[in-house]
Design an enzyme around this catalytic site. Structure first.
Site, short mmCIF file in Angstrom:
data_model
loop_
_atom_site.label_atom_id
_atom_site.label_comp_id
_atom_site.label_asym_id
_atom_site.label_seq_id
_atom_site.Cartn_x
_atom_site.Cartn_y
_atom_site.Cartn_z
N PHE A 271 0.94 3.35 7.05
CA PHE A 271 -0.35 3.61 7.68
C PHE A 271 -1.45 3.38 6.63
O PHE A 271 -1.40 3.91 5.53
CB PHE A 271 -0.40 5.05 8.19
CG PHE A 271 -1.73 5.45 8.76
CD1 PHE A 271 -2.11 5.02 10.02
CD2 PHE A 271 -2.61 6.26 8.03
CE1 PHE A 271 -3.34 5.41 10.56
CE2 PHE A 271 -3.83 6.65 8.56
CZ PHE A 271 -4.19 6.21 9.84
N ILE A 272 -2.43 2.56 7.00
CA ILE A 272 -3.50 2.21 6.05
C ILE A 272 -4.84 2.55 6.67
O ILE A 272 -5.13 2.18 7.82
CB ILE A 272 -3.45 0.71 5.69
CG1 ILE A 272 -2.10 0.36 5.06
CG2 ILE A 272 -4.60 0.34 4.74
CD1 ILE A 272 -1.90 -1.14 4.84
N GLU B 91 -9.13 7.19 -4.71
CA GLU B 91 -9.48 7.08 -3.30
C GLU B 91 -8.88 8.21 -2.48
O GLU B 91 -9.57 8.84 -1.66
CB GLU B 91 -9.02 5.72 -2.76
CG GLU B 91 -9.83 4.55 -3.30
CD GLU B 91 -9.19 3.20 -3.03
OE1 GLU B 91 -9.87 2.18 -3.23
OE2 GLU B 91 -8.00 3.17 -2.63
N GLN B 92 -7.60 8.50 -2.69
CA GLN B 92 -6.97 9.58 -1.93
C GLN B 92 -7.57 10.94 -2.30
O GLN B 92 -7.77 11.79 -1.43
CB GLN B 92 -5.45 9.57 -2.15
CG GLN B 92 -4.77 8.32 -1.60
CD GLN B 92 -3.31 8.51 -1.28
OE1 GLN B 92 -2.84 9.64 -1.11
NE2 GLN B 92 -2.57 7.40 -1.16
N VAL C 221 -9.75 5.51 3.13
CA VAL C 221 -9.92 6.97 3.07
C VAL C 221 -11.30 7.40 2.60
O VAL C 221 -11.74 8.51 2.91
CB VAL C 221 -8.83 7.61 2.17
CG1 VAL C 221 -7.46 7.46 2.80
CG2 VAL C 221 -8.86 7.01 0.77
N HIS D 114 0.84 -1.20 0.00
CA HIS D 114 0.00 0.00 0.00
C HIS D 114 0.87 1.25 0.00
O HIS D 114 1.93 1.29 0.66
CB HIS D 114 -0.93 0.01 1.22
CG HIS D 114 -2.16 -0.81 1.02
ND1 HIS D 114 -3.37 -0.27 0.73
CD2 HIS D 114 -2.35 -2.16 1.04
CE1 HIS D 114 -4.28 -1.22 0.60
NE2 HIS D 114 -3.67 -2.39 0.78
N PRO D 115 0.46 2.28 -0.72
CA PRO D 115 1.26 3.52 -0.76
C PRO D 115 1.06 4.36 0.50
O PRO D 115 0.05 4.23 1.20
CB PRO D 115 0.67 4.24 -1.98
CG PRO D 115 -0.76 3.80 -2.02
CD PRO D 115 -0.75 2.36 -1.57
N SER E 29 -6.15 3.85 -6.37
CA SER E 29 -5.60 4.51 -5.17
C SER E 29 -5.64 6.02 -5.32
O SER E 29 -5.95 6.74 -4.36
CB SER E 29 -4.17 4.04 -4.92
OG SER E 29 -4.15 2.68 -4.52
#
Length: 470
Positions: free
Chosen positions: A423-424, A391-392, A427, A371-372, A388
């Site tokens: 950290f996941i 989502e962000q 979001v 995960h980024p 991703s």
């Protein structure tokens, strides 16, 4: 492929509003099974006499013999019961769908003429009123075609509906493969019509009933009196009618047999029920073919992904990114026992998270590390996956102030240093401020606790992604 053939979900918790005509809240449909003259009998070239659904308690088939009493019970349905029911429905101006056994119709021409004069729908109830469970497929297929031919000759038009009743595992498929039926009713699994896919065509199923059915006058633990039948019908109607008024309109089928409900001691209960529902102005009483046409118009087939019917390559291509850069989860998920229940976000999510949860800790840690960072280097370099990035962006992480960006950078470094994975957080469930608050709170947790929480968040992210895909 390991695939489960049954559909255990149907419409799930969100059935469609049927949108019945004139804003009706319930469709009440009466079926009259006409079987008299089509039942097991050695003079019909059957090996034994009939033993099903009669007044004779504990009846057994008589091998190679005629059964005078059984024949007489069935004859009552044609000679007396039918006409009593005909008068009731014609006087009440309530339409009926007849499930007509073709050989029974052929032996009762006056009753057929009365059905047609009343403008009743005559659907096919098969060639003969016999068991099909042990019948070879080729024989049953031939019987279906013979039923259609004889029905057409006797009635003057081809049947648009089909119901075998004493069916085999291949009955529905064989009937659908004829391509002749607007609906098939060999199912008892819903309160609404629904579509199924058989080979290369979509077939409408209009479920029937064995509970709101007078057959229970002739079965153990069934109805002992007309009052019990009336109360059961009324209670069924009241529940379904209330659901319709709450915005989830349904269908109620009532199953009848000339030789059973046609008896004078029972028909009053049916008359009372018809009188009861006539006091409501939001009830629709159609024939089944009317329901079929309505459903075809207002609820046509809706193409949708069917994960359990996909090949492995398509399955992995479509769902391999649900867990970040971890197509192995989809690959293993494909090997599970998938079925119609996995054609929804909830169902497929359950199948995939089972793979994730049963994986080794190192494998799950590997997923976390793929995960980024939130608002990290990959995001700034626009190297996130499309999913991703979206989502962000949904949480505003693509539009940070300098101060917010600095906070995220510092937190990412500190969190990774302590826990050895990023950290996941899902979001899409939070706004920017809530994410920052959670980040600051969770960084002080033990790594074990954070591992569990991160896995939980990964599962939540997967669920949100599947809701978009499905």
């Amino acid at each position: 492929m390991n695939r489960y053939p049954r559909d255990m979900i149907g419409y799930g918790g969100h059935p469609p509003d049927a949108n019945w005509p004139n804003n009706a809240k319930i469709a009440v449909q009466f079926v009259l099974n006409f079987e008299e003259g089509g039942e097991n009998n050695i003079i019909h070239d059957d090996p034994a006499s009939e033993a099903f659904l009669s007044e004779i308690v504990g009846a057994e088939p008589w091998q190679g013999q005629r059964h005078w009493n059984m024949e007489s019970v069935y004859e009552y349905g044609a000679r007396a019961g039918f006409w009593r029911l005909h008068r009731l429905f014609v006087d009440a101006r309530v339409p009926v769908t007849v499930y007509g056994v073709a050989t029974a119709l052929a032996r009762c021409p006056e009753q057929v003429e009365a059905m047609r004069s009343a403008d009743w729908e005559i659907a096919s109830h098969g060639l003969k009123w016999i068991e099909h469970k042990d019948m070879p497929e080729a024989q049953e297929k031939a019987a279906i075609h013979d039923a259609i031919r004889l029905h057409t000759d006797v009635v003057g038009q081809k049947p648009e509906g089909w119901y075998t009743g004493r069916c085999s595992m291949q009955t529905v498929r064989l009937a659908a493969e004829t391509g002749r039926f607007a609906y098939i009713s060999d199912a008892y699994n819903d309160d609404l019509p629904y579509w199924i896919r058989i080979a290369d065509r979509d077939q409408l199923i209009i479920p029937y009933t064995l509970d709101a059915n007078d057959m229970r006058f002739a079965t153990p633990q069934g109805f002992n009196s007309g009052d019990q039948f009336f109360i059961y019908l009324k209670d069924s109607f009241d529940v379904l009618h209330a659901e319709g008024r709450a915005g989830a309109s349904k269908m109620m089928s009532v199953g009848l047999h000339c030789r059973l409900i046609g008896r004078p001691g029972r028909i009053r209960s049916l008359q009372k029920f018809i009188e009861y529902i006539s006091t409501f102005d939001d009830v629709w009483c159609p024939c089944r073919i009317e329901i079929a046409r309505h459903w075809q118009k207002f609820h046509p087939v809706q193409p949708r992904p069917r994960p359990h019917e996909m090949g492995k390559r398509e399955f992995v291509e479509r769902f391999g990114g649900v867990f970040e850069h971890s197509p192995w989860i989809a690959e293993r998920g494909f090997e599970q026992e998938l079925g119609a229940a996995h054609a929804t976000a909830a169902g497929l999510h359950n199948a995939l998270v089972r793979v994730f949860r049963s994986a080794s800790k190192d494998e799950r840690l590997g997923v976390l590390r793929l995960h980024p960072d939130l608002a990290g280097k990959l995001a700034r370099a626009k190297r996130l996956t499309e999913t991703s990035a979206a989502e962000q962006a949904s949480a505003g992480l693509d539009a940070l102030t300098d101060d917010e960006r600095a906070q995220f950078v510092a937190l990412n470094v500190a969190y990774m240093s302590k826990h050895a994975f990023p950290f996941i957080i899902a979001v899409r469930d939070y706004d920017k401020a809530e994410i920052l608050t959670a980040f600051k709170q969770r960084i002080d947790n033990t790594t074990e606790r954070e591992f569990d929480e991160a896995c939980h968040q990964v599962e939540r992210i997967a669920r949100l992604r599947l809701e978009e895909l499905l």
